[in-house]
Scaffold this motif. Structure first.
Motif, PDB file in Angstrom:
ATOM      1  N   TRP A 166       0.795  -1.175  -0.059  1.00  0.00           N
ATOM      2  CA  TRP A 166      -0.037   0.075   0.235  1.00  0.00           C
ATOM      3  C   TRP A 166       0.885   1.194   0.105  1.00  0.00           C
ATOM      4  O   TRP A 166       1.554   1.480   0.898  1.00  0.00           O
ATOM      5  CB  TRP A 166      -1.038  -0.071   1.237  1.00  0.00           C
ATOM      6  N   THR A 246      11.189   7.256   7.280  1.00  0.00           N
ATOM      7  CA  THR A 246      12.077   7.899   6.445  1.00  0.00           C
ATOM      8  C   THR A 246      12.303   9.359   7.257  1.00  0.00           C
ATOM      9  O   THR A 246      11.648   9.582   8.137  1.00  0.00           O
ATOM     10  CB  THR A 246      11.243   8.084   5.136  1.00  0.00           C
ATOM     11  N   ASN A 277       4.592  18.420  -1.208  1.00  0.00           N
ATOM     12  CA  ASN A 277       4.202  17.129  -2.530  1.00  0.00           C
ATOM     13  C   ASN A 277       2.520  16.712  -2.305  1.00  0.00           C
ATOM     14  O   ASN A 277       1.878  17.272  -1.269  1.00  0.00           O
ATOM     15  CB  ASN A 277       4.785  15.790  -2.519  1.00  0.00           C
ATOM     16  N   LYS A 393       8.100   3.250  11.088  1.00  0.00           N
ATOM     17  CA  LYS A 393       7.818   4.299  12.188  1.00  0.00           C
ATOM     18  C   LYS A 393       6.931   3.281  13.223  1.00  0.00           C
ATOM     19  O   LYS A 393       7.114   3.782  14.454  1.00  0.00           O
ATOM     20  CB  LYS A 393       7.163   5.636  11.657  1.00  0.00           C
TER      21      LYS A 393
HETATM   22  N1  LIG Z   1       7.501   9.474   1.241  1.00  0.00           N
HETATM   23  C1  LIG Z   1       8.006   9.223   2.442  1.00  0.00           C
HETATM   24  O1  LIG Z   1       9.141   9.215   2.723  1.00  0.00           O
HETATM   25  C2  LIG Z   1       6.864   8.373   3.056  1.00  0.00           C
HETATM   26  C3  LIG Z   1       7.229   7.844   4.454  1.00  0.00           C
HETATM   27  C4  LIG Z   1       6.356   7.191   4.943  1.00  0.00           C
HETATM   28  C5  LIG Z   1       5.095   7.051   4.801  1.00  0.00           C
HETATM   29  N2  LIG Z   1       4.677   7.447   3.188  1.00  0.00           N
HETATM   30  C6  LIG Z   1       3.285   7.322   2.849  1.00  0.00           C
HETATM   31  O2  LIG Z   1       3.421   6.643   1.970  1.00  0.00           O
HETATM   32  C7  LIG Z   1       2.066   6.861   1.122  1.00  0.00           C
HETATM   33  C8  LIG Z   1       2.470   7.536  -0.431  1.00  0.00           C
HETATM   34  O3  LIG Z   1       3.190   8.595  -0.213  1.00  0.00           O
HETATM   35  P1  LIG Z   1       3.541   9.516  -1.594  1.00  0.00           P
HETATM   36  O4  LIG Z   1       4.541  10.491  -1.271  1.00  0.00           O
HETATM   37  O5  LIG Z   1       3.788   8.678  -2.808  1.00  0.00           O
HETATM   38  O6  LIG Z   1       1.988   9.765  -1.847  1.00  0.00           O
HETATM   39  P2  LIG Z   1       1.491  10.696  -3.128  1.00  0.00           P
HETATM   40  O7  LIG Z   1       0.314  11.441  -2.691  1.00  0.00           O
HETATM   41  O8  LIG Z   1       2.347  10.936  -4.168  1.00  0.00           O
HETATM   42  O9  LIG Z   1       0.729   9.160  -3.797  1.00  0.00           O
HETATM   43  C9  LIG Z   1      -0.272   8.322  -3.094  1.00  0.00           C
HETATM   44  C10 LIG Z   1      -0.857   7.796  -4.422  1.00  0.00           C
HETATM   45  O10 LIG Z   1      -2.031   7.011  -3.920  1.00  0.00           O
HETATM   46  C11 LIG Z   1      -3.210   7.394  -4.523  1.00  0.00           C
HETATM   47  N3  LIG Z   1      -4.483   6.598  -3.927  1.00  0.00           N
HETATM   48  C12 LIG Z   1      -4.904   7.191  -2.795  1.00  0.00           C
HETATM   49  N4  LIG Z   1      -5.698   6.290  -2.132  1.00  0.00           N
HETATM   50  C13 LIG Z   1      -6.009   5.481  -3.314  1.00  0.00           C
HETATM   51  C14 LIG Z   1      -6.640   4.242  -3.292  1.00  0.00           C
HETATM   52  N5  LIG Z   1      -7.697   3.928  -2.507  1.00  0.00           N
HETATM   53  N6  LIG Z   1      -6.490   3.439  -4.304  1.00  0.00           N
HETATM   54  C15 LIG Z   1      -5.494   3.545  -5.205  1.00  0.00           C
HETATM   55  N7  LIG Z   1      -4.793   4.603  -5.212  1.00  0.00           N
HETATM   56  C16 LIG Z   1      -4.916   5.243  -4.165  1.00  0.00           C
HETATM   57  C17 LIG Z   1      -3.192   8.848  -4.870  1.00  0.00           C
HETATM   58  O11 LIG Z   1      -4.079   9.065  -5.977  1.00  0.00           O
HETATM   59  C18 LIG Z   1      -1.727   9.154  -5.250  1.00  0.00           C
HETATM   60  O12 LIG Z   1      -1.216   8.911  -6.664  1.00  0.00           O
HETATM   61  C19 LIG Z   1       1.341   8.007   1.707  1.00  0.00           C
HETATM   62  O13 LIG Z   1       0.304   7.664   2.446  1.00  0.00           O
HETATM   63  C20 LIG Z   1       2.493   8.484   2.709  1.00  0.00           C
HETATM   64  O14 LIG Z   1       2.190   9.195   3.760  1.00  0.00           O
HETATM   65  C21 LIG Z   1       5.599   8.090   2.508  1.00  0.00           C
END
Ligand SMILES: NC(=O)c1ccc[n+]([C@@H]2O[C@H](COP(=O)([O-])OP(=O)(O)OC[C@H]3O[C@@H](n4cnc5c(N)ncnc54)[C@H](O)[C@@H]3O)[C@@H](O)[C@H]2O)c1
Length: 436
Positions: A166, A246, A277, A393
């Motif tokens: 996910w 991260t 972002n 985390k």
């Molecule tokens: N980048 C990091 O360092 C980091 C660290 C910890 C957690 N995260 C988590 O990882 C996740 C992704 O981060 P990101 O920076 O890629 O975010 P992002 O917003 O760029 O990407 C998330 C994608 O998920 C899609 N999405 C949302 N709900 C959906 C669903 N039900 N089905 C299919 N697609 C769906 C959105 O349209 C979007 O394209 C977030 O929840 C973020 O909090 C990221």
């Protein structure tokens, strides 16, 4: 020492990503760039890390990827769901993490990845909406549609194995309820489209039901409910989560164990971030932020153990803020101010200013999780994989246990698990034999 575990050989591995946003596209584009020799897999333990075996005098420290039978990068095939229909190249360009020249060099591979329509309900992610959605009567029917996507992806690409991660947006804060306790209640809830089942749980259910390893890169409640943990034990699916470690929290879990090791007190730890972002935009909603906040805040309590060291840590003021600030895009800036207490209660301060890149830190973790979860499945390990806490985390763990947050203990646990899988001696660092 027991002999090595039976591990099936690795073949073509399908990687199912929920969400084709900044993290997913940086991961996929990175793997293609590395395959073509255009870049190095920096930050990935499975690709660059070594593991010591035996005594310090033995001189045996192979690379992890030569020590355990991991899937090769060339054997990975990617599929994804997203609420936007942009292909992976377009989505990576929108995310703006990887610069256009490098992206151009993997363009055909990325353009071939077109997201399947998503299971999505805006009630769980308030700041988001998109057109590429599945329609269907109940949540049960939606889960069945996900399973159909999975099976046809597997057949079309002639895949032997699959892993799902996910990487979708952070959903609103939710707690486990009665419905999450038994399969009967949960499946009734799916049929009745109960509100206690958010979109991420529908994907998790579909994967686990199919016996596919599942990891949650975000902090929302997803597979970490009793019923899915039990189902995973039945179907053989390994589980990992949640919320990739991260940026600021990574640094926190590096610094805090050091302060505690030297018994320095902490009166306050103020952490703030700016992030621009789409993830930052989603987290600007208080209900999604609450999910993230809970995940970020628990770390210090467990590492510093105020119950064992009340004089040093019981009055700690821990504050975490995330501010959505579009000009920065994916390049997050974090500030930490730590108010320390030393000998005779003299106060000191430590300031950390981390100018990081969120998805550049997250992508190698996603790669490691995919390869290690697949390894776990081939080795017959099912349910919660606590040895993968290193990457999270809010590490998921057996009920009744407290989670281990110290990065160095987590790494030791991970490496000892790999040694155990290969029938090697576990390393305790006692080392008395060198002085006999
Ligand atoms: N980048 C990091 O360092 C980091 C660290 C910890 C957690 N995260 C988590 O990882 C996740 C992704 O981060 P990101 O920076 O890629 O975010 P992002 O917003 O760029 O990407 C998330 C994608 O998920 C899609 N999405 C949302 N709900 C959906 C669903 N039900 N089905 C299919 N697609 C769906 C959105 O349209 C979007 O394209 C977030 O929840 C973020 O909090 C990221």
């Amino acid at each position: 020492m027991k002999g090595p575990k039976e591990i099936e050989p690795s073949k073509r591995l399908g990687v199912l990503l929920v969400g084709l946003g900044a993290v997913s596209t940086t991961f996929i584009a990175g793997v293609h760039a590395i395959r073509k020799g255009l870049a190095a897999p920096t930050g990935s333990l499975t690709q660059m890390g070594a593991i010591r075996l035996g005594k310090r005098t033995d001189g045996r420290s192979p690379l992890i990827k030569d020590f355990v039978p991991l899937a090769a990068l060339d054997d990975l095939v990617f599929g994804a769901w997203d609420i936007f229909s942009d292909n992976c190249y377009e989505a990576a360009s929108t995310a703006g993490v990887i610069e256009p020249t490098l992206l151009g060099q993997v363009r055909p591979e990325l353009e071939a990845i077109k997201p399947w329509p998503a299971v999505f309900d805006q009630r769980y992610v308030k700041r988001l909406n998109g057109p590429n959605l599945k329609t269907g009567g109940s949540k049960r029917e939606l889960a069945e549609q996900i399973i159909t996507d999975i099976r046809s992806f597997k057949a079309t690409n002639n895949l032997d194995r699959l892993v799902m991660v996910w990487c979708g947006s952070t959903e609103i804060f939710m707690k486990e309820t009665k419905l999450h306790e038994s399969l009967e209640a949960f499946e009734r809830g799916l049929a009745e489209s109960d509100d206690a089942i958010p979109s991420s749980m529908i994907y998790a259910y579909a994967a686990i039901k199919e016996g596919i390893p599942y990891a949650n890169a975000a902090p929302n409640l997803s597979a970490d409910i009793q019923v899915l943990e039990e189902l995973a034990l039945e179907t053989g699916a390994p589980l990992a989560g949640k919320d990739l470690k991260t940026g600021q929290t990574l640094i926190k879990t590096i610094v805090a164990p050091g302060l505690k090791a030297r018994l320095l007190g902490v009166a306050g730890w103020y952490s703030t971030n700016i992030l621009g972002n789409r993830d930052g935009e989603v987290l600007d909603d208080p209900e999604s932020f609450k999910t993230k906040e809970e995940s970020k805040k628990s770390v210090l309590d467990y590492i510093l153990q105020p119950d064992l060291y009340p004089t040093l840590y019981s009055d700690l003021h821990h504050v975490v803020r995330i501010n959505y600030y579009p000009p920065r895009g994916d390049n997050k800036e974090g500030w930490d101010n730590i108010d320390l207490v030393g000998w005779l209660d003299y106060p000191m301060q430590l300031k950390i200013n981390f100018l990081c890149r969120d998805s550049i830190l997250a992508a190698p973790i996603v790669l490691d999780l995919v390869l290690l979860l697949d390894l776990a499945a081939r080795a017959g390990m099912k349910g919660i994989q606590e040895w993968l806490s290193f990457y999270f985390k809010s590490p998921i763990h057996a009920r009744g246990l407290y989670p281990e947050h110290d990065l160095f203990i987590q790494l030791m646990k991970l490496k000892n698990t790999l040694r155990y899988l290969r029938g090697e001696e576990l390393i305790t660092h006692l080392g008395l034999e060198y002085y006999d």
